[in-house]
Each structure stands twice: as C-alpha cells, then as structure tokens.
Design an enzyme around this catalytic site. Structure first.
Site, PDB file in Angstrom:
ATOM      1  N   LYS A   1      34.295  81.968  96.600  1.00 52.92           N
ATOM      2  CA  LYS A   1      33.567  80.868  97.267  1.00 52.92           C
ATOM      3  C   LYS A   1      33.741  79.557  96.491  1.00 52.92           C
ATOM      4  O   LYS A   1      34.102  78.530  97.071  1.00 52.92           O
ATOM      5  CB  LYS A   1      32.072  81.202  97.398  1.00 52.92           C
ATOM      6  CG  LYS A   1      31.802  82.469  98.193  1.00 52.92           C
ATOM      7  CD  LYS A   1      30.312  82.749  98.333  1.00 52.92           C
ATOM      8  CE  LYS A   1      29.590  83.028  97.028  1.00 52.92           C
ATOM      9  NZ  LYS A   1      30.026  84.258  96.316  1.00 52.92           N
TER      10      LYS A   1
ATOM     11  N   ARG B   1      21.371  82.863 101.153  1.00 53.52           N
ATOM     12  CA  ARG B   1      21.726  84.243 100.828  1.00 53.52           C
ATOM     13  C   ARG B   1      20.589  85.214 101.060  1.00 53.52           C
ATOM     14  O   ARG B   1      20.630  86.346 100.548  1.00 53.52           O
ATOM     15  CB  ARG B   1      22.352  84.386  99.448  1.00 53.52           C
ATOM     16  CG  ARG B   1      21.591  83.870  98.323  1.00 53.52           C
ATOM     17  CD  ARG B   1      22.522  83.330  97.280  1.00 53.52           C
ATOM     18  NE  ARG B   1      23.092  84.268  96.366  1.00 53.52           N
ATOM     19  CZ  ARG B   1      24.097  83.924  95.540  1.00 53.52           C
ATOM     20  NH1 ARG B   1      24.663  82.743  95.600  1.00 53.52           N
ATOM     21  NH2 ARG B   1      24.538  84.783  94.690  1.00 53.52           N
TER      22      ARG B   1
ATOM     23  N   ARG C   1      36.954  85.833  84.852  1.00 54.62           N
ATOM     24  CA  ARG C   1      36.697  84.429  85.227  1.00 54.62           C
ATOM     25  C   ARG C   1      36.378  83.565  84.005  1.00 54.62           C
ATOM     26  O   ARG C   1      35.662  83.978  83.103  1.00 54.62           O
ATOM     27  CB  ARG C   1      35.519  84.355  86.199  1.00 54.62           C
ATOM     28  CG  ARG C   1      35.089  82.902  86.447  1.00 54.62           C
ATOM     29  CD  ARG C   1      34.180  82.763  87.619  1.00 54.62           C
ATOM     30  NE  ARG C   1      33.004  83.589  87.526  1.00 54.62           N
ATOM     31  CZ  ARG C   1      32.154  83.769  88.540  1.00 54.62           C
ATOM     32  NH1 ARG C   1      32.378  83.192  89.694  1.00 54.62           N
ATOM     33  NH2 ARG C   1      31.107  84.537  88.392  1.00 54.62           N
TER      34      ARG C   1
ATOM     35  N   ARG D   1      30.757  83.081  82.151  1.00 54.10           N
ATOM     36  CA  ARG D   1      29.365  83.043  82.601  1.00 54.10           C
ATOM     37  C   ARG D   1      28.574  84.236  82.060  1.00 54.10           C
ATOM     38  O   ARG D   1      29.085  85.339  81.985  1.00 54.10           O
ATOM     39  CB  ARG D   1      29.314  83.032  84.139  1.00 54.10           C
ATOM     40  CG  ARG D   1      29.405  81.634  84.691  1.00 54.10           C
ATOM     41  CD  ARG D   1      29.526  81.560  86.194  1.00 54.10           C
ATOM     42  NE  ARG D   1      28.678  82.467  86.954  1.00 54.10           N
ATOM     43  CZ  ARG D   1      28.651  82.496  88.294  1.00 54.10           C
ATOM     44  NH1 ARG D   1      29.421  81.665  88.987  1.00 54.10           N
ATOM     45  NH2 ARG D   1      27.873  83.338  88.930  1.00 54.10           N
TER      46      ARG D   1
ATOM     47  N   ARG E   1      24.469  92.372  90.819  1.00 54.12           N
ATOM     48  CA  ARG E   1      24.721  91.284  91.785  1.00 54.12           C
ATOM     49  C   ARG E   1      25.347  91.830  93.070  1.00 54.12           C
ATOM     50  O   ARG E   1      25.030  91.369  94.169  1.00 54.12           O
ATOM     51  CB  ARG E   1      25.624  90.222  91.155  1.00 54.12           C
ATOM     52  CG  ARG E   1      24.860  89.363  90.140  1.00 54.12           C
ATOM     53  CD  ARG E   1      25.777  88.618  89.201  1.00 54.12           C
ATOM     54  NE  ARG E   1      26.645  87.684  89.865  1.00 54.12           N
ATOM     55  CZ  ARG E   1      27.817  87.280  89.373  1.00 54.12           C
ATOM     56  NH1 ARG E   1      28.260  87.746  88.221  1.00 54.12           N
ATOM     57  NH2 ARG E   1      28.539  86.406  90.035  1.00 54.12           N
TER      58      ARG E   1
HETATM   59  P1  AP5 Z   1      34.882  82.356  92.276  1.00 51.52           P
HETATM   60  O1  AP5 Z   1      35.497  81.329  93.153  1.00 51.52           O
HETATM   61  O2  AP5 Z   1      34.193  81.907  91.039  1.00 51.52           O
HETATM   62  O3  AP5 Z   1      33.955  83.354  93.131  1.00 51.52           O
HETATM   63  P2  AP5 Z   1      32.540  83.092  93.799  1.00 51.52           P
HETATM   64  O4  AP5 Z   1      32.585  83.721  95.150  1.00 51.52           O
HETATM   65  O5  AP5 Z   1      32.152  81.669  93.693  1.00 51.52           O
HETATM   66  O6  AP5 Z   1      31.662  84.030  92.859  1.00 51.52           O
HETATM   67  P3  AP5 Z   1      30.275  83.729  92.152  1.00 51.52           P
HETATM   68  O7  AP5 Z   1      30.166  84.762  91.043  1.00 51.52           O
HETATM   69  O8  AP5 Z   1      30.146  82.303  91.747  1.00 51.52           O
HETATM   70  O9  AP5 Z   1      29.288  84.069  93.275  1.00 51.52           O
HETATM   71  P4  AP5 Z   1      27.819  84.394  93.137  1.00 51.52           P
HETATM   72  O10 AP5 Z   1      27.423  84.342  94.536  1.00 51.52           O
HETATM   73  O11 AP5 Z   1      27.544  85.658  92.412  1.00 51.52           O
HETATM   74  O12 AP5 Z   1      27.289  83.288  92.097  1.00 51.52           O
HETATM   75  P5  AP5 Z   1      26.491  81.937  92.287  1.00 51.52           P
HETATM   76  O13 AP5 Z   1      26.958  80.981  91.261  1.00 51.52           O
HETATM   77  O14 AP5 Z   1      26.463  81.526  93.704  1.00 51.52           O
HETATM   78  O15 AP5 Z   1      36.079  83.372  91.873  1.00 51.52           O
HETATM   79  C1  AP5 Z   1      35.855  84.449  90.974  1.00 51.52           C
HETATM   80  C2  AP5 Z   1      37.110  84.656  90.097  1.00 51.52           C
HETATM   81  O16 AP5 Z   1      38.170  85.083  90.941  1.00 51.52           O
HETATM   82  C3  AP5 Z   1      37.600  83.379  89.392  1.00 51.52           C
HETATM   83  O17 AP5 Z   1      38.035  83.705  88.103  1.00 51.52           O
HETATM   84  C4  AP5 Z   1      38.797  82.917  90.255  1.00 51.52           C
HETATM   85  O18 AP5 Z   1      39.787  82.239  89.479  1.00 51.52           O
HETATM   86  C5  AP5 Z   1      39.310  84.234  90.811  1.00 51.52           C
HETATM   87  N1  AP5 Z   1      39.903  84.094  92.145  1.00 51.52           N
HETATM   88  C6  AP5 Z   1      39.430  83.342  93.178  1.00 51.52           C
HETATM   89  N2  AP5 Z   1      40.229  83.469  94.255  1.00 51.52           N
HETATM   90  C7  AP5 Z   1      41.222  84.347  93.888  1.00 51.52           C
HETATM   91  C8  AP5 Z   1      42.345  84.901  94.557  1.00 51.52           C
HETATM   92  N3  AP5 Z   1      42.633  84.579  95.840  1.00 51.52           N
HETATM   93  N4  AP5 Z   1      43.131  85.774  93.885  1.00 51.52           N
HETATM   94  C9  AP5 Z   1      42.845  86.102  92.597  1.00 51.52           C
HETATM   95  N5  AP5 Z   1      41.795  85.614  91.890  1.00 51.52           N
HETATM   96  C10 AP5 Z   1      40.993  84.748  92.546  1.00 51.52           C
HETATM   97  O19 AP5 Z   1      25.001  82.406  91.908  1.00 51.52           O
HETATM   98  C11 AP5 Z   1      24.673  82.757  90.576  1.00 51.52           C
HETATM   99  C12 AP5 Z   1      23.202  83.110  90.507  1.00 51.52           C
HETATM  100  O20 AP5 Z   1      22.399  81.957  90.856  1.00 51.52           O
HETATM  101  C13 AP5 Z   1      22.733  84.210  91.471  1.00 51.52           C
HETATM  102  O21 AP5 Z   1      22.944  85.491  90.942  1.00 51.52           O
HETATM  103  C14 AP5 Z   1      21.241  83.857  91.609  1.00 51.52           C
HETATM  104  O22 AP5 Z   1      20.497  84.291  90.498  1.00 51.52           O
HETATM  105  C15 AP5 Z   1      21.262  82.328  91.622  1.00 51.52           C
HETATM  106  N6  AP5 Z   1      21.376  81.767  92.985  1.00 51.52           N
HETATM  107  C16 AP5 Z   1      22.378  80.969  93.465  1.00 51.52           C
HETATM  108  N7  AP5 Z   1      22.176  80.661  94.755  1.00 51.52           N
HETATM  109  C17 AP5 Z   1      21.008  81.264  95.117  1.00 51.52           C
HETATM  110  C18 AP5 Z   1      20.285  81.341  96.326  1.00 51.52           C
HETATM  111  N8  AP5 Z   1      20.704  80.740  97.456  1.00 51.52           N
HETATM  112  N9  AP5 Z   1      19.120  82.052  96.330  1.00 51.52           N
HETATM  113  C19 AP5 Z   1      18.671  82.652  95.227  1.00 51.52           C
HETATM  114  N10 AP5 Z   1      19.321  82.643  94.045  1.00 51.52           N
HETATM  115  C20 AP5 Z   1      20.494  81.958  93.987  1.00 51.52           C
HETATM  116 MG    MG Z   2      30.660  80.602  92.687  1.00 49.46          MG
END
Ligand code: AP5
Ligand code: MG
Length: 220
Positions: A13, A88, A128, A161, A172
């Site tokens: 994402k 989410r 990552r 992270r 997660r």
């Molecule tokens: P990346 O692009 O970083 O993946 P992502 O989908 O953004 O994964 P996240 O871990 O950021 O998602 P998340 O939903 O767990 O975390 P968030 O920050 O939203 O890619 C991952 C890796 O893959 C990278 O190394 C990249 O280089 C690689 N990659 C990408 N595309 C590729 C490809 N095509 N081929 C190969 N490799 C590839 O949330 C974190 C925390 O915040 C949550 O756990 C929660 O506690 C809180 N939070 C955030 N939003 C909310 C909400 N709405 N409600 C409640 N709590 C929330």
């Molecule tokens: Mg992300």
C-alpha cells in the site's frame, strides 16, 4: 478522485500510494505514517497510539477517526485524496461515508484492493527498510538501495519498523483477517471495489493499479 487502498500488511500500500497519488494528482494520506510521526515526536497522540502499534493491534477507532476527520478537513484534501491504511474497520468505513457526506457532499469513487498471499507478505515485511527523512520504502532484497542503510533519494538513514518483528507480523495478519477483511464485502456491496494482483515487480503492480482505476474515472 477519492480513493482508498486496502490490503494486508505488506501488500505494498505504502509503496504504491506515492505513485498512484501522483498519477491521479491527489494528496496521499497514510494513517500509519501519521501515527509514526506522532510517536517519534512524542506527542500525546503518539504516546496513545504506540502501545497498540507495538503489539500490532489497531489504535481505537475514536482516536483514529478524529485524526482522519481533521486531516480530511484540510484544504488540499477537499477535492480528492488517496487514503492508505484507513478505513480498516467497518465502523471506520461507515464514519468515512458520513464525513464525506457532511464535508463535501461526496462519496468514495473507488477502493483498490492489493491482493497478495501471506507467505509473500512475511517475506516483504521482514526485509522492509524505511527512510527516516522521506519515508520512502525499500526492501533489502526486492528493492534495495544502492548503499545499504542509506536512502537513494535524500541520503536519509533507513530503519526497520518496530512492528516488523515475526510475532507482531503474525498478530497484524490476524487483526487484518478479523477486523479489516470484512471491508472487502462492505465495499463490493457498494460497487466501488476493484482488486488487482499485487505480486511481481513494483512497476508492474503500479501499471495494473492505474489500468484498474481508469474504469472508475482516473485519467490516462
Ligand atoms: P509496503 O508498501 O510498506 O506495504 P504496506 O501495505 O504499506 O504495509 P504496512 O506494513 O505499512 O501496512 P500496515 O497496514 O500493517 O501498516 P500501517 O503503517 O498502515 O511494502 C512492504 C515491503 O514490501 C517493503 O519493503 C516494499 O519494498 C516491499 N514491496 C512492495 N511492493 C513489492 C513488490 N511488488 N514486490 C516485492 N516487494 C515489494 O499501520 C501500522 C499500525 O498503525 C497498525 O498496526 C495500527 O496499530 C496503526 N494504524 C494505522 N492505521 C490505522 C487505522 N485506520 N485504525 C487503527 N489503527 C491504525
Ligand atoms: Mg504502509
């Protein structure tokens, strides 16, 4: 265009959000990035969010919804946005519908689902690295920077992270299945969901995403 990206942790994402937001010319709003910025600045919001994030649990809806409501009221988001990481939970999705109706008499145009299996997600999250300065996302094997530990774009330090530990990743993924996956049916029922295969090279996924969005009014 008002667009939401949905998919499990590690689906890509954050990686795709920047490219897609530039293509459709809207601000990218990532709730995870906003929480992490507050955690590093030690704000009250950051202190509140940190304990949930460290466990891989969701931050409570009341905290998250207020934060997003404020961000969506800023002028740059009134004409459109790309949301990464929100909503989410179904209550967050229902509240987003209410916010859009109240602030801009509008609705979401499209919800883009990035589809990836859980083995791939684990490989992606465990390698990552993120830039401390510009938040650009790298991967030690799949998308490595030219110099280990240093961002190619602005020479910022790369970090891992706290929530990318094996045990937290597992939680997660469970939290995604329990609380976020129901959004797929919620948005499919409203006719705004489109899913794409998010495996393969990053550029190929971006091309698939932009092609999918054309059907929902994005320009060429
Ligand atoms: P990346 O692009 O970083 O993946 P992502 O989908 O953004 O994964 P996240 O871990 O950021 O998602 P998340 O939903 O767990 O975390 P968030 O920050 O939203 O890619 C991952 C890796 O893959 C990278 O190394 C990249 O280089 C690689 N990659 C990408 N595309 C590729 C490809 N095509 N081929 C190969 N490799 C590839 O949330 C974190 C925390 O915040 C949550 O756990 C929660 O506690 C809180 N939070 C955030 N939003 C909310 C909400 N709405 N409600 C409640 N709590 C929330
Ligand atoms: Mg992300």
């Amino acid at each position: 265009m008002r667009l939401v990206l949905v998919g499990p942790p590690g689906a890509g994402k954050g990686t795709q959000a920047q490219f897609i937001a530039e293509h459709v010319d809207v601000p990218k709003i990532s709730t995870g990035d906003i929480f992490r910025a507050n955690v590093s600045a030690g704000t009250p919001l950051g202190l509140q969010a940190k304990e949930y994030m460290d466990r891989g649990d969701l931050v409570p809806d009341e905290v998250t919804i207020d934060m997003v409501r404020n961000r969506l009221a800023e002028p740059d988001a009134l004409q459109g946005f790309l949301l990464d990481g929100f909503p989410r939970t179904v209550p967050q999705a229902e509240t987003l519908d209410d916010i859009l109706r109240e602030t801009a008499d509008s609705k979401l145009d499209v919800v883009l689902e990035l589809v990836v299996d859980s083995d791939e997600v684990v490989r992606r999250l465990s390698g990552r690295r993120t830039c401390r300065r510009c938040n650009h996302i790298w991967h030690v094997d799949f998308d490595p920077p030219a110099v280990e530990g240093v961002c190619d774009i602005d020479k910022g330090e790369l970090y891992q992270r706290d929530d990318d530990k094996a045990e937290t990743i597992k939680n997660r993924l469970e939290v995604y299945d329990d609380q976020t996956a129901p959004l797929i049916a919620y948005y499919a029922g409203r006719g705004v969901l489109v899913g794409i295969d998010a495996t393969g090279p990053v550029d190929d996924v971006t091309t698939r995403a932009i092609d999918a969005l054309r059907g929902f009014g994005a320009d060429d």
